[in-house]
Design a protein around this motif. Structure first.
Motif: not given
Length: 539
Positions: A128, A145-146, A148-149, A156, A219-221
Protein backbone atom coordinates in the motif's frame (compact mmCIF):
# COMPACT_ATOMS: atom_id res chain seq x y z
CA UNK A 1 -4.28 -26.31 46.00
CA UNK A 2 -5.88 -29.69 45.54
CA UNK A 3 -5.66 -33.13 47.20
CA UNK A 4 -5.50 -34.73 43.72
CA UNK A 5 -3.33 -33.20 41.01
CA UNK A 6 -4.99 -31.43 38.10
CA UNK A 7 -3.90 -29.09 35.34
CA UNK A 8 -4.15 -25.32 35.71
CA UNK A 9 -4.10 -22.46 33.21
CA UNK A 10 -2.77 -18.99 33.88
CA UNK A 11 -2.72 -16.05 31.47
CA UNK A 12 0.10 -13.52 31.82
CA UNK A 13 -0.95 -10.11 30.48
CA UNK A 14 2.38 -8.33 30.80
CA UNK A 15 5.92 -9.22 29.82
CA UNK A 16 8.62 -10.39 32.20
CA UNK A 17 10.14 -13.45 33.86
CA UNK A 18 7.87 -15.52 36.10
CA UNK A 19 8.82 -18.47 38.29
CA UNK A 20 5.86 -20.79 38.77
CA UNK A 21 6.34 -23.01 41.82
CA UNK A 22 4.65 -26.38 42.37
CA UNK A 23 4.65 -27.65 45.94
CA UNK A 24 3.71 -31.22 46.81
CA UNK A 25 3.02 -32.49 50.33
CA UNK A 26 2.98 -36.20 51.18
CA UNK A 27 1.08 -38.04 53.90
CA UNK A 28 3.97 -37.51 56.34
CA UNK A 29 3.78 -33.73 55.95
CA UNK A 30 7.01 -33.63 53.97
CA UNK A 31 7.16 -31.03 51.22
CA UNK A 32 9.08 -30.69 47.98
CA UNK A 33 8.92 -28.00 45.31
CA UNK A 34 9.85 -27.60 41.67
CA UNK A 35 9.97 -24.42 39.60
CA UNK A 36 9.38 -23.72 35.94
CA UNK A 37 10.47 -20.40 34.45
CA UNK A 38 7.97 -18.57 32.25
CA UNK A 39 9.53 -15.95 29.96
CA UNK A 40 6.66 -13.72 28.82
CA UNK A 41 7.84 -11.72 25.83
CA UNK A 42 6.17 -8.50 24.72
CA UNK A 43 3.86 -8.09 21.73
CA UNK A 44 5.18 -6.06 18.77
CA UNK A 45 3.15 -3.05 17.65
CA UNK A 46 0.37 -3.42 15.08
CA UNK A 47 0.93 -1.17 12.07
CA UNK A 48 -1.21 0.01 9.14
CA UNK A 49 0.49 2.28 6.56
CA UNK A 50 -0.78 4.01 3.43
CA UNK A 51 0.32 6.41 0.70
CA UNK A 52 -2.09 8.82 -1.03
CA UNK A 53 -1.83 9.23 -3.90
CA UNK A 54 0.49 6.34 -4.64
CA UNK A 55 0.84 7.33 -8.32
CA UNK A 56 0.72 10.35 -10.57
CA UNK A 57 2.90 12.67 -12.67
CA UNK A 58 6.21 13.82 -11.20
CA UNK A 59 6.86 15.90 -9.21
CA UNK A 60 4.47 13.89 -7.02
CA UNK A 61 3.48 15.01 -3.53
CA UNK A 62 2.44 12.03 -1.40
CA UNK A 63 0.75 12.05 2.02
CA UNK A 64 1.97 9.12 4.12
CA UNK A 65 0.10 7.80 7.14
CA UNK A 66 1.34 5.17 9.57
CA UNK A 67 -1.09 4.21 12.33
CA UNK A 68 0.22 1.95 15.11
CA UNK A 69 -1.02 0.49 18.37
CA UNK A 70 0.92 -1.51 20.96
CA UNK A 71 -1.18 -4.18 22.74
CA UNK A 72 1.05 -4.24 25.83
CA UNK A 73 2.63 -0.78 25.96
CA UNK A 74 3.17 2.38 23.94
CA UNK A 75 4.67 3.28 20.58
CA UNK A 76 8.05 4.97 20.97
CA UNK A 77 9.13 5.76 17.40
CA UNK A 78 7.74 6.14 13.87
CA UNK A 79 10.14 6.07 10.91
CA UNK A 80 9.79 6.41 7.11
CA UNK A 81 12.20 5.34 4.36
CA UNK A 82 10.63 7.14 1.39
CA UNK A 83 12.79 5.63 -1.37
CA UNK A 84 13.05 2.10 0.07
CA UNK A 85 16.85 2.29 -0.06
CA UNK A 86 17.45 1.36 3.58
CA UNK A 87 17.93 4.92 4.79
CA UNK A 88 15.15 6.19 7.02
CA UNK A 89 14.51 9.82 6.10
CA UNK A 90 11.93 10.69 8.74
CA UNK A 91 11.44 9.83 12.41
CA UNK A 92 9.02 10.98 15.08
CA UNK A 93 8.19 9.75 18.59
CA UNK A 94 4.56 10.82 18.26
CA UNK A 95 3.25 10.49 14.70
CA UNK A 96 3.72 8.58 11.47
CA UNK A 97 1.93 11.14 9.29
CA UNK A 98 4.19 13.05 6.89
CA UNK A 99 4.29 14.44 3.33
CA UNK A 100 7.09 13.80 0.85
CA UNK A 101 7.63 15.03 -2.70
CA UNK A 102 9.11 12.79 -5.39
CA UNK A 103 10.73 15.09 -7.95
CA UNK A 104 11.69 12.54 -10.58
CA UNK A 105 10.07 9.62 -12.36
CA UNK A 106 10.54 6.23 -10.67
CA UNK A 107 9.10 3.47 -8.47
CA UNK A 108 9.75 3.78 -4.75
CA UNK A 109 8.76 1.10 -2.16
CA UNK A 110 8.34 3.42 0.83
CA UNK A 111 8.84 1.67 4.19
CA UNK A 112 7.23 2.49 7.54
CA UNK A 113 8.97 1.15 10.66
CA UNK A 114 7.50 1.37 14.17
CA UNK A 115 9.26 0.63 17.49
CA UNK A 116 7.47 0.19 20.81
CA UNK A 117 8.63 0.98 24.33
CA UNK A 118 10.08 -2.53 24.74
CA UNK A 119 12.23 -2.15 21.63
CA UNK A 120 10.06 -4.49 19.54
CA UNK A 121 9.84 -3.49 15.87
CA UNK A 122 7.19 -3.91 13.17
CA UNK A 123 7.76 -3.04 9.52
CA UNK A 124 4.59 -2.45 7.50
CA UNK A 125 4.21 -4.24 4.14
CA UNK A 126 4.95 -2.03 1.14
CA UNK A 127 2.02 -3.05 -1.06
CA UNK A 128 0.00 0.00 0.00
CA UNK A 129 3.02 2.35 0.20
CA UNK A 130 4.84 1.74 -3.09
CA UNK A 131 4.89 5.03 -5.01
CA UNK A 132 4.95 5.38 -8.81
CA UNK A 133 6.10 8.83 -9.94
CA UNK A 134 5.10 8.93 -13.62
CA UNK A 135 5.93 11.00 -16.70
CA UNK A 136 4.07 14.32 -17.22
CA UNK A 137 0.54 13.88 -18.52
CA UNK A 138 0.11 10.45 -16.91
CA UNK A 139 -3.17 9.62 -15.17
CA UNK A 140 -3.48 9.01 -11.43
CA UNK A 141 -5.57 6.12 -10.12
CA UNK A 142 -6.90 4.98 -6.72
CA UNK A 143 -7.82 1.31 -6.15
CA UNK A 144 -10.74 0.51 -3.84
CA UNK A 145 -11.52 -2.89 -2.31
CA UNK A 146 -14.06 -4.04 0.29
CA UNK A 147 -13.23 -5.98 2.45
CA UNK A 148 -9.44 -6.11 2.44
CA UNK A 149 -9.05 -8.99 4.90
CA UNK A 150 -10.87 -12.11 6.07
CA UNK A 151 -10.78 -15.87 5.87
CA UNK A 152 -11.07 -17.68 2.57
CA UNK A 153 -13.29 -17.97 0.68
CA UNK A 154 -13.17 -14.16 0.71
CA UNK A 155 -15.48 -12.31 -1.69
CA UNK A 156 -14.12 -8.83 -2.45
CA UNK A 157 -15.84 -5.99 -4.31
CA UNK A 158 -13.41 -3.89 -6.37
CA UNK A 159 -13.76 -0.36 -7.68
CA UNK A 160 -11.57 2.66 -8.35
CA UNK A 161 -11.28 6.26 -9.45
CA UNK A 162 -8.87 8.00 -11.81
CA UNK A 163 -7.82 11.56 -12.74
CA UNK A 164 -6.40 12.40 -16.18
CA UNK A 165 -6.02 15.35 -18.55
CA UNK A 166 -7.67 13.23 -21.19
CA UNK A 167 -9.92 10.14 -21.10
CA UNK A 168 -9.46 6.73 -19.46
CA UNK A 169 -9.98 4.13 -22.17
CA UNK A 170 -9.15 0.93 -20.27
CA UNK A 171 -9.56 -0.33 -16.69
CA UNK A 172 -7.80 -3.56 -15.70
CA UNK A 173 -7.51 -5.62 -12.50
CA UNK A 174 -4.79 -8.08 -11.50
CA UNK A 175 -6.43 -9.69 -8.46
CA UNK A 176 -3.51 -11.88 -7.26
CA UNK A 177 -0.70 -9.41 -8.04
CA UNK A 178 1.00 -12.02 -10.22
CA UNK A 179 1.32 -9.79 -13.28
CA UNK A 180 -1.64 -11.35 -15.05
CA UNK A 181 -4.58 -8.97 -15.42
CA UNK A 182 -7.74 -10.99 -14.92
CA UNK A 183 -10.36 -8.31 -15.66
CA UNK A 184 -10.63 -5.49 -18.19
CA UNK A 185 -13.30 -2.97 -19.13
CA UNK A 186 -13.28 0.17 -21.29
CA UNK A 187 -15.84 1.86 -19.09
CA UNK A 188 -15.67 0.83 -15.40
CA UNK A 189 -13.35 -0.66 -12.76
CA UNK A 190 -16.26 -2.09 -10.75
CA UNK A 191 -16.03 -5.88 -10.42
CA UNK A 192 -15.78 -8.66 -7.81
CA UNK A 193 -13.46 -11.56 -7.11
CA UNK A 194 -13.44 -14.41 -4.58
CA UNK A 195 -10.13 -15.51 -3.07
CA UNK A 196 -10.17 -19.26 -2.47
CA UNK A 197 -6.57 -19.57 -1.26
CA UNK A 198 -4.89 -18.03 1.74
CA UNK A 199 -2.18 -15.44 1.21
CA UNK A 200 -1.25 -11.79 0.87
CA UNK A 201 -2.27 -10.44 -2.51
CA UNK A 202 -1.31 -7.15 -4.17
CA UNK A 203 -4.56 -6.50 -6.03
CA UNK A 204 -3.56 -3.99 -8.73
CA UNK A 205 -5.75 -1.60 -10.70
CA UNK A 206 -4.21 -0.38 -13.98
CA UNK A 207 -5.64 2.40 -16.12
CA UNK A 208 -4.67 3.50 -19.63
CA UNK A 209 -5.62 6.91 -21.05
CA UNK A 210 -6.29 7.96 -24.62
CA UNK A 211 -2.62 8.97 -25.00
CA UNK A 212 -1.49 5.46 -24.08
CA UNK A 213 -0.09 6.56 -20.71
CA UNK A 214 -0.54 4.11 -17.83
CA UNK A 215 -0.91 4.34 -14.04
CA UNK A 216 -1.32 1.60 -11.41
CA UNK A 217 -2.37 1.44 -7.78
CA UNK A 218 -2.15 -1.65 -5.54
CA UNK A 219 -4.19 -2.53 -2.49
CA UNK A 220 -3.29 -5.33 -0.07
CA UNK A 221 -5.74 -8.20 0.39
CA UNK A 222 -5.02 -10.47 3.37
CA UNK A 223 -6.76 -13.82 3.07
CA UNK A 224 -6.61 -16.09 6.09
CA UNK A 225 -7.30 -19.81 6.35
CA UNK A 226 -9.51 -21.20 9.10
CA UNK A 227 -8.60 -24.78 10.02
CA UNK A 228 -9.86 -27.55 12.27
CA UNK A 229 -8.36 -30.86 13.38
CA UNK A 230 -10.29 -33.70 14.95
CA UNK A 231 -9.64 -37.35 15.77
CA UNK A 232 -12.98 -39.20 15.97
CA UNK A 233 -11.55 -42.35 17.58
CA UNK A 234 -8.30 -41.67 19.40
CA UNK A 235 -7.42 -45.23 20.46
CA UNK A 236 -6.08 -47.88 18.09
CA UNK A 237 -4.10 -51.12 18.10
CA UNK A 238 -1.89 -51.41 14.99
CA UNK A 239 -1.07 -55.08 15.61
CA UNK A 240 -4.78 -55.83 15.20
CA UNK A 241 -4.83 -54.05 11.83
CA UNK A 242 -6.35 -50.87 13.22
CA UNK A 243 -5.48 -47.37 12.05
CA UNK A 244 -6.31 -43.96 13.43
CA UNK A 245 -8.11 -41.34 11.33
CA UNK A 246 -7.28 -37.63 11.43
CA UNK A 247 -9.87 -35.23 10.05
CA UNK A 248 -8.88 -31.71 9.01
CA UNK A 249 -10.73 -28.89 7.30
CA UNK A 250 -9.24 -25.90 5.47
CA UNK A 251 -11.37 -22.88 4.56
CA UNK A 252 -8.85 -21.92 1.85
CA UNK A 253 -6.03 -23.42 -0.13
CA UNK A 254 -2.66 -23.40 1.61
CA UNK A 255 0.63 -25.26 1.90
CA UNK A 256 0.04 -27.79 4.68
CA UNK A 257 2.06 -30.29 6.68
CA UNK A 258 0.35 -32.84 8.90
CA UNK A 259 2.64 -34.84 11.16
CA UNK A 260 2.80 -36.98 14.30
CA UNK A 261 4.98 -36.23 17.32
CA UNK A 262 5.76 -38.44 20.29
CA UNK A 263 5.54 -37.36 23.93
CA UNK A 264 9.17 -36.16 23.81
CA UNK A 265 8.33 -33.75 20.96
CA UNK A 266 10.14 -35.70 18.24
CA UNK A 267 8.46 -36.02 14.83
CA UNK A 268 7.84 -39.69 14.06
CA UNK A 269 5.73 -39.60 10.90
CA UNK A 270 4.64 -37.05 8.29
CA UNK A 271 1.13 -37.84 7.05
CA UNK A 272 0.96 -35.07 4.41
CA UNK A 273 3.27 -32.37 3.09
CA UNK A 274 2.21 -30.22 0.15
CA UNK A 275 -0.48 -27.84 -1.09
CA UNK A 276 -4.11 -28.49 -0.26
CA UNK A 277 -7.12 -26.73 -1.69
CA UNK A 278 -10.00 -25.71 0.54
CA UNK A 279 -11.97 -28.68 1.77
CA UNK A 280 -12.24 -31.52 4.25
CA UNK A 281 -9.54 -34.18 4.40
CA UNK A 282 -9.10 -37.55 6.05
CA UNK A 283 -5.63 -38.95 6.70
CA UNK A 284 -4.88 -42.33 8.23
CA UNK A 285 -1.94 -43.47 10.35
CA UNK A 286 -0.97 -47.08 10.90
CA UNK A 287 1.25 -46.48 13.95
CA UNK A 288 4.58 -46.75 12.14
CA UNK A 289 7.44 -44.27 11.93
CA UNK A 290 8.99 -42.71 8.82
CA UNK A 291 10.86 -45.97 8.13
CA UNK A 292 7.75 -48.09 8.41
CA UNK A 293 8.73 -49.57 11.77
CA UNK A 294 6.10 -50.00 14.49
CA UNK A 295 6.20 -47.36 17.21
CA UNK A 296 6.05 -47.94 20.94
CA UNK A 297 2.95 -48.07 23.09
CA UNK A 298 1.85 -44.65 24.32
CA UNK A 299 0.30 -41.31 23.40
CA UNK A 300 1.17 -39.42 20.20
CA UNK A 301 0.12 -35.98 19.02
CA UNK A 302 -1.00 -34.86 15.56
CA UNK A 303 -0.06 -31.32 14.47
CA UNK A 304 -1.02 -29.24 11.42
CA UNK A 305 1.24 -26.55 10.00
CA UNK A 306 -0.13 -24.21 7.34
CA UNK A 307 -0.04 -20.63 6.05
CA UNK A 308 -2.66 -17.96 6.72
CA UNK A 309 -2.51 -14.43 5.28
CA UNK A 310 1.10 -15.10 4.30
CA UNK A 311 2.22 -16.06 7.81
CA UNK A 312 3.18 -19.55 9.03
CA UNK A 313 0.67 -20.98 11.49
CA UNK A 314 0.54 -24.11 13.63
CA UNK A 315 -2.55 -25.86 14.92
CA UNK A 316 -1.15 -27.72 17.92
CA UNK A 317 -3.70 -28.57 20.61
CA UNK A 318 -1.16 -30.32 22.83
CA UNK A 319 -0.83 -27.55 25.40
CA UNK A 320 -4.20 -25.84 25.01
CA UNK A 321 -6.64 -28.75 25.42
CA UNK A 322 -6.96 -31.80 27.65
CA UNK A 323 -6.12 -32.10 31.32
CA UNK A 324 -9.79 -32.13 32.36
CA UNK A 325 -10.16 -34.23 35.50
CA UNK A 326 -13.03 -36.69 35.84
CA UNK A 327 -13.93 -39.97 37.54
CA UNK A 328 -13.89 -42.95 35.15
CA UNK A 329 -16.76 -45.37 35.81
CA UNK A 330 -15.68 -48.51 37.63
CA UNK A 331 -17.13 -51.69 39.08
CA UNK A 332 -18.15 -51.85 42.70
CA UNK A 333 -15.25 -53.02 44.85
CA UNK A 334 -15.47 -55.89 47.34
CA UNK A 335 -15.34 -55.06 51.04
CA UNK A 336 -12.39 -57.41 51.53
CA UNK A 337 -9.85 -59.48 49.61
CA UNK A 338 -7.13 -62.05 50.41
CA UNK A 339 -3.87 -61.50 48.50
CA UNK A 340 -2.22 -64.59 50.01
CA UNK A 341 -4.99 -66.68 48.45
CA UNK A 342 -4.53 -65.26 44.91
CA UNK A 343 -7.43 -62.94 45.64
CA UNK A 344 -6.07 -59.49 44.80
CA UNK A 345 -8.14 -56.34 44.59
CA UNK A 346 -9.19 -56.14 40.93
CA UNK A 347 -10.24 -52.64 39.88
CA UNK A 348 -12.20 -52.75 36.63
CA UNK A 349 -12.73 -49.33 35.09
CA UNK A 350 -13.61 -47.87 31.70
CA UNK A 351 -12.25 -44.90 29.79
CA UNK A 352 -15.39 -43.55 28.08
CA UNK A 353 -15.30 -42.70 24.38
CA UNK A 354 -16.87 -39.35 25.26
CA UNK A 355 -13.75 -38.47 27.27
CA UNK A 356 -11.23 -40.07 24.93
CA UNK A 357 -7.88 -41.55 25.85
CA UNK A 358 -6.84 -40.34 29.28
CA UNK A 359 -4.14 -40.41 31.88
CA UNK A 360 -5.18 -42.26 35.02
CA UNK A 361 -4.25 -41.74 38.64
CA UNK A 362 -5.26 -44.52 41.06
CA UNK A 363 -4.47 -44.81 44.73
CA UNK A 364 -5.56 -46.29 48.01
CA UNK A 365 -6.19 -43.78 50.74
CA UNK A 366 -7.24 -43.72 54.34
CA UNK A 367 -10.89 -42.88 54.82
CA UNK A 368 -10.80 -40.89 58.06
CA UNK A 369 -7.77 -38.70 57.40
CA UNK A 370 -8.35 -38.20 53.65
CA UNK A 371 -4.77 -38.97 52.73
CA UNK A 372 -3.11 -41.23 50.18
CA UNK A 373 -1.75 -44.52 51.52
CA UNK A 374 -0.28 -46.13 48.37
CA UNK A 375 -0.20 -44.95 44.75
CA UNK A 376 -1.03 -47.54 42.09
CA UNK A 377 -0.90 -45.27 39.02
CA UNK A 378 0.23 -41.68 38.57
CA UNK A 379 -0.98 -40.10 35.31
CA UNK A 380 -0.48 -43.28 33.26
CA UNK A 381 -2.10 -43.07 29.78
CA UNK A 382 -4.90 -45.51 28.86
CA UNK A 383 -6.93 -45.82 25.69
CA UNK A 384 -10.70 -45.83 25.40
CA UNK A 385 -12.31 -49.02 26.67
CA UNK A 386 -12.26 -51.34 29.71
CA UNK A 387 -9.15 -51.84 31.82
CA UNK A 388 -8.15 -53.68 34.98
CA UNK A 389 -5.51 -52.76 37.52
CA UNK A 390 -4.63 -54.56 40.73
CA UNK A 391 -3.62 -53.93 44.30
CA UNK A 392 -1.84 -56.76 46.04
CA UNK A 393 -2.56 -55.37 49.49
CA UNK A 394 1.01 -54.33 50.24
CA UNK A 395 2.10 -51.06 51.79
CA UNK A 396 4.83 -48.76 50.42
CA UNK A 397 7.01 -49.49 53.45
CA UNK A 398 6.69 -53.28 53.02
CA UNK A 399 4.44 -55.95 54.42
CA UNK A 400 0.73 -56.53 54.20
CA UNK A 401 -1.18 -53.27 54.51
CA UNK A 402 -3.33 -52.75 57.58
CA UNK A 403 -5.37 -49.60 58.21
CA UNK A 404 -4.92 -47.78 61.53
CA UNK A 405 -7.37 -48.77 64.28
CA UNK A 406 -10.82 -47.38 63.56
CA UNK A 407 -9.94 -46.44 59.97
CA UNK A 408 -10.39 -48.19 56.65
CA UNK A 409 -9.07 -47.99 53.12
CA UNK A 410 -10.65 -45.84 50.43
CA UNK A 411 -9.93 -46.30 46.73
CA UNK A 412 -9.49 -43.25 44.50
CA UNK A 413 -9.58 -43.21 40.67
CA UNK A 414 -9.23 -40.10 38.50
CA UNK A 415 -8.93 -39.60 34.75
CA UNK A 416 -7.30 -36.65 33.01
CA UNK A 417 -8.25 -36.19 29.38
CA UNK A 418 -5.45 -36.17 26.84
CA UNK A 419 -5.27 -33.20 24.43
CA UNK A 420 -7.76 -33.18 21.56
CA UNK A 421 -4.97 -33.93 19.07
CA UNK A 422 -3.72 -36.99 20.98
CA UNK A 423 -3.95 -40.59 19.82
CA UNK A 424 -3.31 -43.57 22.06
CA UNK A 425 -1.31 -46.27 20.31
CA UNK A 426 -1.91 -49.55 22.11
CA UNK A 427 0.90 -52.03 21.56
CA UNK A 428 1.80 -53.37 24.99
CA UNK A 429 1.30 -57.06 25.70
CA UNK A 430 -1.35 -58.10 28.19
CA UNK A 431 -1.00 -60.57 31.07
CA UNK A 432 -4.14 -62.04 32.58
CA UNK A 433 -5.45 -65.01 34.57
CA UNK A 434 -2.44 -64.77 36.87
CA UNK A 435 -2.24 -67.09 39.86
CA UNK A 436 0.44 -68.71 42.02
CA UNK A 437 0.55 -72.11 43.69
CA UNK A 438 1.42 -72.53 46.46
CA UNK A 439 1.04 -69.17 48.19
CA UNK A 440 2.59 -70.64 51.36
CA UNK A 441 5.92 -72.04 50.35
CA UNK A 442 8.64 -74.03 52.12
CA UNK A 443 11.47 -74.18 49.55
CA UNK A 444 13.82 -76.15 51.79
CA UNK A 445 11.78 -79.15 52.98
CA UNK A 446 10.71 -81.56 50.22
CA UNK A 447 7.54 -83.56 50.84
CA UNK A 448 6.43 -81.28 53.69
CA UNK A 449 3.92 -79.09 51.89
CA UNK A 450 5.84 -78.74 48.64
CA UNK A 451 7.24 -81.65 46.56
CA UNK A 452 10.81 -82.69 45.82
CA UNK A 453 12.78 -79.77 44.35
CA UNK A 454 10.12 -77.41 45.67
CA UNK A 455 8.89 -74.58 43.45
CA UNK A 456 6.08 -72.08 43.50
CA UNK A 457 4.51 -71.84 40.07
CA UNK A 458 3.02 -68.71 38.54
CA UNK A 459 0.42 -69.48 35.89
CA UNK A 460 -0.69 -66.82 33.43
CA UNK A 461 -2.05 -66.07 29.97
CA UNK A 462 -0.36 -63.83 27.36
CA UNK A 463 -1.86 -62.21 24.26
CA UNK A 464 1.30 -61.60 22.16
CA UNK A 465 4.87 -62.87 21.95
CA UNK A 466 7.09 -61.30 24.58
CA UNK A 467 9.82 -61.85 27.09
CA UNK A 468 8.20 -62.65 30.44
CA UNK A 469 10.00 -61.39 33.52
CA UNK A 470 9.44 -62.37 37.13
CA UNK A 471 10.85 -60.26 39.96
CA UNK A 472 10.89 -61.54 43.53
CA UNK A 473 10.95 -58.82 46.19
CA UNK A 474 11.18 -59.20 49.94
CA UNK A 475 8.35 -57.08 51.35
CA UNK A 476 10.10 -56.62 54.68
CA UNK A 477 13.39 -55.29 53.26
CA UNK A 478 12.21 -53.99 49.88
CA UNK A 479 15.13 -55.84 48.22
CA UNK A 480 14.61 -57.62 44.90
CA UNK A 481 16.52 -60.84 45.38
CA UNK A 482 15.77 -62.68 42.13
CA UNK A 483 14.87 -61.86 38.53
CA UNK A 484 13.85 -64.67 36.19
CA UNK A 485 13.32 -64.13 32.45
CA UNK A 486 11.64 -66.46 29.99
CA UNK A 487 12.55 -65.09 26.53
CA UNK A 488 10.29 -65.19 23.49
CA UNK A 489 7.21 -66.67 25.10
CA UNK A 490 4.51 -67.34 22.52
CA UNK A 491 0.96 -66.15 23.26
CA UNK A 492 -1.34 -68.62 24.94
CA UNK A 493 -3.17 -69.65 28.10
CA UNK A 494 -1.95 -71.70 31.05
CA UNK A 495 1.65 -70.54 30.65
CA UNK A 496 3.96 -70.93 33.64
CA UNK A 497 7.10 -69.51 35.19
CA UNK A 498 8.61 -70.99 38.35
CA UNK A 499 10.53 -69.77 41.40
CA UNK A 500 12.51 -72.23 43.47
CA UNK A 501 12.63 -70.05 46.58
CA UNK A 502 16.25 -69.03 46.08
CA UNK A 503 18.04 -65.73 45.56
CA UNK A 504 20.39 -64.94 42.66
CA UNK A 505 23.21 -66.27 44.84
CA UNK A 506 21.54 -69.67 45.06
CA UNK A 507 20.84 -69.29 48.78
CA UNK A 508 17.36 -69.88 50.14
CA UNK A 509 15.20 -66.81 50.61
CA UNK A 510 14.68 -65.63 54.18
CA UNK A 511 11.49 -66.39 56.03
CA UNK A 512 9.23 -63.49 54.96
CA UNK A 513 6.44 -62.37 52.65
CA UNK A 514 7.42 -61.90 49.00
CA UNK A 515 5.87 -60.01 46.13
CA UNK A 516 6.11 -61.73 42.76
CA UNK A 517 5.92 -59.10 40.01
CA UNK A 518 5.17 -60.45 36.55
CA UNK A 519 5.56 -58.34 33.42
CA UNK A 520 5.80 -58.99 29.69
CA UNK A 521 8.05 -56.94 27.38
CA UNK A 522 7.78 -57.30 23.61
CA UNK A 523 10.48 -56.85 20.95
CA UNK A 524 9.73 -53.11 20.66
CA UNK A 525 10.19 -52.59 24.40
CA UNK A 526 6.48 -52.25 25.18
CA UNK A 527 5.77 -53.44 28.72
CA UNK A 528 2.55 -54.86 30.10
CA UNK A 529 0.88 -53.62 33.26
CA UNK A 530 2.57 -55.30 36.20
CA UNK A 531 0.73 -58.27 37.68
CA UNK A 532 1.33 -59.40 41.22
CA UNK A 533 1.13 -62.42 43.44
CA UNK A 534 2.08 -62.86 47.10
CA UNK A 535 3.99 -65.78 48.55
CA UNK A 536 4.82 -66.42 52.22
CA UNK A 537 8.10 -68.29 52.63
CA UNK A 538 8.51 -70.35 55.81
CA UNK A 539 10.62 -73.29 57.02
Amino acid sequence: SDPVARDFTRTFDTGGIREAVLEVTNNFGERVTDTCVIDVSGTPPLVVANASPSNGPAPLSVDFTCDATDPDGTVALYEWDFEGDGTFDFSSPTSGTVTHVYPAVGTFPAVCRVTDGDGLVTVAPTINTTVHALPPGSPSVIAIATPTEGDAPLAVAFDGTAVDDGTIVLWEWDFEGDGVFDFSSPTSPATAFTYVDGGVFAATLRVTDDSGLVATDAIQIDTGVAVTLAIPDDTFEPAAGETVTVETTLSGGTPARLFVRDAAGDTQRVLFDGFRAAGAYTDGWDGTDASGLPLAHGPYFVILEYESAGAPKTLDLTNTTGGVRYNPPRDRLPRSFSPLEDDLLDINFTIPAAQGASEVTAFVGLFNVDTRFVTLLERVPFGVGPHTIYWDGTSPSGGIATPPPGDRFLFGLFGFTLPDNAVMLEAAPNLFDVSVDPNFFDPGTPDFITPDDPITRITYSLDKMADVQLEVTNLETGVTLRTIVDPGVAPGAGLTIDWDGRAESGLFADRSDYRLTLRAIDAEGNASINRFALVRVFY
